[in-house]
Design an enzyme around this catalytic site. Sequence first.
Site, PDB file in Angstrom:
ATOM      1  N   SER A 168      51.919  69.200  96.361  1.00  0.00           N
ATOM      2  CA  SER A 168      50.525  68.759  96.428  1.00  0.00           C
ATOM      3  C   SER A 168      49.692  69.777  97.217  1.00  0.00           C
ATOM      4  O   SER A 168      49.618  70.928  96.832  1.00  0.00           O
ATOM      5  CB  SER A 168      50.463  67.355  97.040  1.00  0.00           C
ATOM      6  N   MET A 169      49.083  69.383  98.339  1.00  0.00           N
ATOM      7  CA  MET A 169      48.352  70.379  99.124  1.00  0.00           C
ATOM      8  C   MET A 169      49.284  71.443  99.686  1.00  0.00           C
ATOM      9  O   MET A 169      48.862  72.570  99.952  1.00  0.00           O
ATOM     10  CB  MET A 169      47.565  69.704 100.237  1.00  0.00           C
ATOM     11  N   PHE A 213      49.547  66.367 101.542  1.00  0.00           N
ATOM     12  CA  PHE A 213      48.572  65.675 102.382  1.00  0.00           C
ATOM     13  C   PHE A 213      49.145  64.356 102.898  1.00  0.00           C
ATOM     14  O   PHE A 213      49.661  63.547 102.125  1.00  0.00           O
ATOM     15  CB  PHE A 213      47.317  65.410 101.547  1.00  0.00           C
ATOM     16  N   HIS A 243      52.535  62.314  90.205  1.00  0.00           N
ATOM     17  CA  HIS A 243      52.260  63.304  91.249  1.00  0.00           C
ATOM     18  C   HIS A 243      53.399  63.394  92.264  1.00  0.00           C
ATOM     19  O   HIS A 243      53.643  64.453  92.842  1.00  0.00           O
ATOM     20  CB  HIS A 243      50.958  62.922  91.965  1.00  0.00           C
ATOM     21  N   ASP A 297      50.177  62.848  86.247  1.00  0.00           N
ATOM     22  CA  ASP A 297      49.645  63.033  87.602  1.00  0.00           C
ATOM     23  C   ASP A 297      48.150  62.711  87.604  1.00  0.00           C
ATOM     24  O   ASP A 297      47.368  63.409  86.952  1.00  0.00           O
ATOM     25  CB  ASP A 297      49.879  64.483  88.039  1.00  0.00           C
ATOM     26  N   TRP A 335      47.834  71.031  94.529  1.00  0.00           N
ATOM     27  CA  TRP A 335      46.427  70.633  94.637  1.00  0.00           C
ATOM     28  C   TRP A 335      45.697  71.703  95.422  1.00  0.00           C
ATOM     29  O   TRP A 335      46.105  72.080  96.528  1.00  0.00           O
ATOM     30  CB  TRP A 335      46.300  69.289  95.344  1.00  0.00           C
TER      31      TRP A 335
END
Length: 295
Positions: A165-166, A97, A243, A211, A190
Site C-alpha cells: 500500500s503506502m 498506512f 487490497h 482493490d 498507493w
Amino acid sequence: MTPAHTSRTRRLLCTAAMTLSLTAAGLTTAPALQAQDNPYERGPNPTVASIEAATGPFAVERTTVPASVSGFGGGTIYYPTSTSEGTFGAVAIAPGFTESQSATSWYGPRLASQGFVVFTIDTNGIFDFPDDRGRQLLAALNHLVRSSPVRDRVDPDRLGVMGHSMGGGGALSAANSTPALQAAIPLTGWHTTTNWAGLQVPTLVIGAENDFIASVSGHSEPFYESMPPTLDKGYLELAGASHFAPNSSNTTIAKYSISWLKRFIDNDTRYEQFLCPAPDDRTISEYRDTCPHSG
C-alpha cells in the site's frame, strides 16, 4: 546501442557509483566468492515446486532491531544461518498506512529461506505517507549494511525494496531516488504520483483485481505504464484479490517475488523461466512484462 543495452549500461554505471559511495562511507566489501559464471547464485536449481514451497532450502534465524534506531521505527531481520555460499542480497519491506511490520512479517522467513536477508520494518509513524516511507526503507538498508549484527552476511551492492500500500508507494519512491538498487516490488501500492518515467530500477508491480483502496486503474496500472519501455518491468494482477491480499501468506505473490528478486538482485537467470514468457496461472488476472529481460 539498443535501448535494452542502454538500460543495462545505465544500471551497471549506477551500481558502480553506489559501490564507490559505500566504500567511501567505510562499509566493508563482500568476501571473495569462488569463481563461477554467476557468483551470486544461491541454492539449488529452482523448480515450480521450490518457489511455491512455504520454506526454501536455507535455514533461517532472526534478530530484532529496536525502535530507537535512527531513520525508521525498528524491525526484524530474517537471514540464512549458513554463509557457506557467501554473502546474500537483501531487501527491506515497509508496511502500509496504519500498519505495523506484523502486516508483512510472513515475507521474512519465506524470502530469507530462499537465500536473502530480509528486513521487515516499522515506520516512524503509522500515518507516514509514501515518500517518507521510501526514505525509511533506504535508512533501513543503510542500517542493515553498516550497523546491523548481520552486516557481514549482506552484499551492499545487491539491495532491493518492497512494501504494501503506502509502503509500496514508498518502495517506488525509494527506487526512483536510488537507481543503484537492484529491484523494487510495490504490493498493491498507493501513491499520489502516477508518473514514474524516470525509474531505472527493475520493478515488479503487483496489483489486485478487486482493490477498492488502491485500484489498479488508478495506481498499479498507471505506475507500470508510465515506467520507461526500456526498463525491465512487470505487472502482475491478482485475480479476485483485495487490497489486503499481500498481508497474508500468498503463494502467487511469493513465487513471483522470489523469481523477480533472484533475477535482478542475484542476476540469477535460472529464474527467468518463471517470468518469461508470461505465466499461465489461474490466480493471475493479467500479466505484462518487457520480456526478454536485459538485466
